[in-house]
Design an enzyme around this catalytic site. Structure first.
Site, PDB file in Angstrom:
ATOM      1  N   ASN A 162       1.202   1.157  12.980  1.00 29.33           N
ATOM      2  CA  ASN A 162       0.925   2.034  14.113  1.00 29.33           C
ATOM      3  C   ASN A 162       0.331   1.232  15.270  1.00 29.33           C
ATOM      4  OD1 ASN A 162       1.714   4.476  12.898  1.00 29.33           O
ATOM      5  ND2 ASN A 162      -0.273   4.712  11.893  1.00 29.33           N
ATOM      6  N   SER A 195      -3.946   8.367   8.115  1.00 27.24           N
ATOM      7  CA  SER A 195      -4.331   7.077   7.518  1.00 27.24           C
ATOM      8  C   SER A 195      -5.691   6.592   7.990  1.00 27.24           C
ATOM      9  CB  SER A 195      -3.262   6.024   7.818  1.00 27.24           C
ATOM     10  OG  SER A 195      -3.114   5.847   9.215  1.00 27.24           O
ATOM     11  N   GLY A 252       4.240   0.361   2.380  1.00 30.87           N
ATOM     12  CA  GLY A 252       5.070  -0.663   1.741  1.00 30.87           C
ATOM     13  C   GLY A 252       5.531  -0.239   0.365  1.00 30.87           C
ATOM     14  N   LYS A 265       5.232   7.247  19.306  1.00 29.95           N
ATOM     15  CA  LYS A 265       4.470   7.427  18.059  1.00 29.95           C
ATOM     16  C   LYS A 265       2.993   7.670  18.358  1.00 29.95           C
ATOM     17  CE  LYS A 265       4.035   7.566  13.597  1.00 29.95           C
ATOM     18  NZ  LYS A 265       3.692   6.399  12.786  1.00 29.95           N
ATOM     19  N   GLY A 272       0.843  -1.183   0.000  1.00 31.46           N
ATOM     20  CA  GLY A 272       0.000   0.000   0.000  1.00 31.46           C
ATOM     21  C   GLY A 272       0.879   1.234   0.000  1.00 31.46           C
ATOM     22  N   GLU A 283      -8.208   1.055  12.819  1.00 31.93           N
ATOM     23  CA  GLU A 283      -7.229   0.365  13.682  1.00 31.93           C
ATOM     24  C   GLU A 283      -7.409   0.787  15.145  1.00 31.93           C
ATOM     25  OE1 GLU A 283      -3.307  -0.645  11.364  1.00 31.93           O
ATOM     26  OE2 GLU A 283      -3.710   1.484  11.109  1.00 31.93           O
TER      27      GLU A 283
END
Length: 319
Positions: A110, A270, A19, A200, A16, A282
């Site tokens: 993440n 994202s 990557g 992060k 994606g 997520e």
């Protein structure tokens, strides 16, 4: 035959935005890079990977070593996992198929404890590492990626054969950072992966969640007094949660990220792209696990809890 130490064979699991970007940069630096794709396989095999980068200009990798099945990939010394945490359970067999003996698996995702689920599903002989990507990047279409800013990757060791050998562990992490550095990407070896993941989260918790909740990208969020105050309050709770779990973040770290975001080009995180395309958010990795870890350490994070509850409602109704 796998790659040599100086020129290892690198596999990208999940081509994606993340990557694809790092895979292209590594391939352009002369590394032997192999890309696993699903829905975009035909488009990339025929037209290559395109990156519209505000930093590097237009980049095009025309001869992409693309695969639709992990079983067809050659054994890779390093595997970069760029897929979402929501698909980790289904990724494990693909990783095992594409891994050379003793391969290094670097999870570019993440959230907190994202390696834990994968670890139980992977062979003990594989090294598992975590990578924290500080980058503004998103998919624009099949084989098309937009890179707006930044790009650094910080790496830490999670588990594997070097679990009890600190010096060898650090050397392996530095080897991984060296791959990115040779591709012109800033990269640091992190001695404490869990602390790095909490760091992060200082950015991901407020900006990812608020982008979905308020339907706002970074520039509007940073231009309004109320949302600025909310971002800072959420950041402060992440720092408090990290401290409760035994991770003292660098002094002024939240303030630094806040100022960096003020100077960034306008960016949709994202999680907003996942919401827009009706993909699962997520939430487990970015909210549930940090909240649970802090609570287990006796620390409640009420603003993060409220943000998570609102996002869980939105996610359930969106899908």
């Amino acid at each position: 035959m796998t790659g040599s130490v100086s020129r290892p064979r690198i596999g990208i699991i999940g081509t994606g935005a993340i990557g694809g970007y790092y895979g292209v940069m590594l391939a352009r630096a002369g590394f032997d890079v192999h890309f696993l794709l699903r829905s975009e396989f035909a488009a990339v095999a025929e037209g290559g990977l395109h990156i519209d980068s505000a930093v590097h200009g237009p980049l095009h990798l025309s001869a992409v070593q693309a695969y639709s099945q992990a079983a067809d990939m050659p054994p890779c010394d390093w595997l970069l996992v760029g897929a979402k945490t929501t698909s980790n359970a289904s990724l494990a067999p693909l990783i095992a198929q594409a891994a050379a003996p003793g391969a290094k698996v670097l999870v570019l995702q993440n959230g907190l404890e994202v390696e834990d689920e994968l670890r139980t599903l992977l062979p003990d002989s594989l090294h598992l590492l975590g990578g924290l990507c500080f980058i503004c990047v998103h998919r624009a279409g099949p084989g098309a990626i937009v890179h707006q800013a930044l790009g650094a990757v910080n790496i830490g060791y999670h588990s594997g054969p070097l679990q009890h050998d600190a010096a060898a562990r650090q050397a392996l992490v530095e080897e991984g950072a060296g791959l990115f550095q040779r591709a012109g990407i800033e990269s640091q070896a992190m001695a404490n992966l869990q602390q790095a993941r909490w760091q992060k989260l200082v950015w991901n918790v407020p900006y990812n969640g608020l982008s979905v909740l308020l339907r706002a990208s970074t520039t509007p969020l940073m231009s309004d007094d109320n949302s600025r105050e909310l971002v800072q309050a959420l950041m402060a709770e992440v720092v408090r949660g990290a401290q409760a779990c035994g991770h003292e973040l660098p002094a002024g770290y939240a303030e630094h990220l806040f100022k960096v975001t003020e100077k960034m080009p306008d960016y949709w995180p994202s999680m907003y792209h996942d919401f827009l395309h009706k993909r699962a958010l997520e939430l487990d990795a970015v909210y549930v696990r940090p909240l649970a870890a802090a609570r287990a350490a006796g620390c409640e994070l009420p603003k993060i809890q409220a943000l998570y509850q609102a996002l869980a409602f939105i996610d359930a109704n969106n899908r």
